[in-house]
Design a protein around this motif. Sequence first.
Motif, short mmCIF file in Angstrom:
data_model
loop_
_atom_site.label_atom_id
_atom_site.label_comp_id
_atom_site.label_asym_id
_atom_site.label_seq_id
_atom_site.Cartn_x
_atom_site.Cartn_y
_atom_site.Cartn_z
N ARG A 76 0.85 -1.18 0.00
CA ARG A 76 0.00 0.00 0.00
C ARG A 76 0.89 1.24 0.00
NH1 ARG A 76 -5.46 -0.50 3.08
NH2 ARG A 76 -4.28 -2.31 3.81
N GLU A 77 0.54 2.23 -0.83
CA GLU A 77 1.35 3.44 -0.95
C GLU A 77 0.48 4.68 -0.84
OE1 GLU A 77 3.21 3.57 -4.79
OE2 GLU A 77 1.31 3.49 -5.87
N LEU A 78 1.09 5.74 -0.35
CA LEU A 78 0.40 7.02 -0.25
C LEU A 78 0.29 7.64 -1.64
CD1 LEU A 78 -0.76 9.36 1.49
CD2 LEU A 78 1.58 10.23 1.63
N VAL A 79 -0.89 8.14 -1.97
CA VAL A 79 -1.12 8.82 -3.24
C VAL A 79 -1.18 10.33 -3.04
CG1 VAL A 79 -2.75 9.11 -5.15
CG2 VAL A 79 -2.37 6.84 -4.16
N ALA A 80 -1.95 10.75 -2.05
CA ALA A 80 -2.14 12.18 -1.83
C ALA A 80 -2.62 12.39 -0.40
CB ALA A 80 -3.15 12.77 -2.80
N VAL A 81 -2.31 13.55 0.14
CA VAL A 81 -2.74 13.87 1.48
C VAL A 81 -3.18 15.34 1.52
CG1 VAL A 81 -0.40 14.45 2.22
CG2 VAL A 81 -2.10 13.80 3.92
N VAL A 82 -4.19 15.61 2.31
CA VAL A 82 -4.63 16.99 2.56
C VAL A 82 -4.61 17.20 4.06
CG1 VAL A 82 -7.08 16.31 2.43
CG2 VAL A 82 -6.43 18.72 2.18
N THR A 83 -3.95 18.25 4.50
CA THR A 83 -3.84 18.51 5.93
C THR A 83 -5.12 19.12 6.48
OG1 THR A 83 -3.03 20.78 5.81
CG2 THR A 83 -1.40 19.02 5.54
N GLN A 84 -5.20 19.24 7.78
CA GLN A 84 -6.36 19.86 8.43
C GLN A 84 -6.48 21.32 7.98
OE1 GLN A 84 -3.98 20.16 12.61
NE2 GLN A 84 -6.11 20.61 12.69
N PHE A 85 -5.40 21.89 7.50
CA PHE A 85 -5.41 23.29 7.07
C PHE A 85 -5.66 23.43 5.57
CE2 PHE A 85 -4.17 24.32 11.20
CZ PHE A 85 -3.08 23.54 11.57
N GLY A 86 -5.78 22.29 4.87
CA GLY A 86 -6.05 22.34 3.44
C GLY A 86 -4.82 22.29 2.55
N ASN A 87 -3.64 22.15 3.15
CA ASN A 87 -2.43 21.99 2.34
C ASN A 87 -2.40 20.57 1.78
OD1 ASN A 87 -1.48 24.62 3.03
ND2 ASN A 87 -0.81 23.80 5.00
N THR A 88 -1.79 20.43 0.61
CA THR A 88 -1.80 19.13 -0.06
C THR A 88 -0.38 18.67 -0.40
OG1 THR A 88 -2.10 20.18 -2.22
CG2 THR A 88 -4.09 19.50 -1.05
N ASP A 89 -0.25 17.38 -0.54
CA ASP A 89 1.00 16.78 -0.98
C ASP A 89 0.65 15.54 -1.80
OD1 ASP A 89 4.02 15.42 0.59
OD2 ASP A 89 3.72 16.46 -1.32
N TYR A 90 1.47 15.25 -2.81
CA TYR A 90 1.18 14.17 -3.73
C TYR A 90 2.41 13.31 -3.96
CZ TYR A 90 -2.89 17.02 -4.92
OH TYR A 90 -4.06 17.74 -4.85
N SER A 91 2.17 12.06 -4.27
CA SER A 91 3.26 11.20 -4.71
C SER A 91 3.71 11.67 -6.09
CB SER A 91 2.79 9.75 -4.77
OG SER A 91 1.83 9.59 -5.82
N ASN A 92 4.90 11.28 -6.47
CA ASN A 92 5.38 11.66 -7.79
C ASN A 92 4.46 11.14 -8.89
OD1 ASN A 92 7.62 13.04 -6.82
ND2 ASN A 92 8.92 11.23 -6.84
N ALA A 93 3.89 9.97 -8.67
CA ALA A 93 3.00 9.38 -9.67
C ALA A 93 1.71 10.16 -9.83
CB ALA A 93 2.70 7.93 -9.31
#
Length: 123
Positions: free
Chosen positions: A45-62
């Motif tokens: 299982r891998e992380l695809v994307a995350v959104v913080t409680q403040f609405g900031n986002t981060d994504y995997s390279n894919a």
Amino acid sequence: QVSFVESGGALVQPGGSLRLSCAASGIDFERYHIGWYRQGPGKKRELVAVVTQFGNTDYSNAAKGRFTISRDNDKNTVYLQMNSLKPEDAAVYFCNAQTQMTRMYHPDGLADWGQGTQVTVSS
């Protein structure tokens, strides 16, 4: 009791789009960071994307440039808009929520997984 219910998965042709939804319950949703994960056949299982409680986002390279994660705190729901889908995006997609951001990057250590939603990309 924490619960995640994922939906929106389907069979789609390469280049197509899907919007996944995850409804969370049992948590104070707006205080949590929320992530989308996926697990392909024979893969971890891998992380695809995350959104913080403040609405900031981060994504995997894919996922960068093709996927968009968003949240609706009024509905306790997180979404994943997936565009330009590729065969390698085929997987079961899950969501999870944590109060500690660093834990989001280590899915092997997380619990309370839902059943996920199947995404198949094929012509």
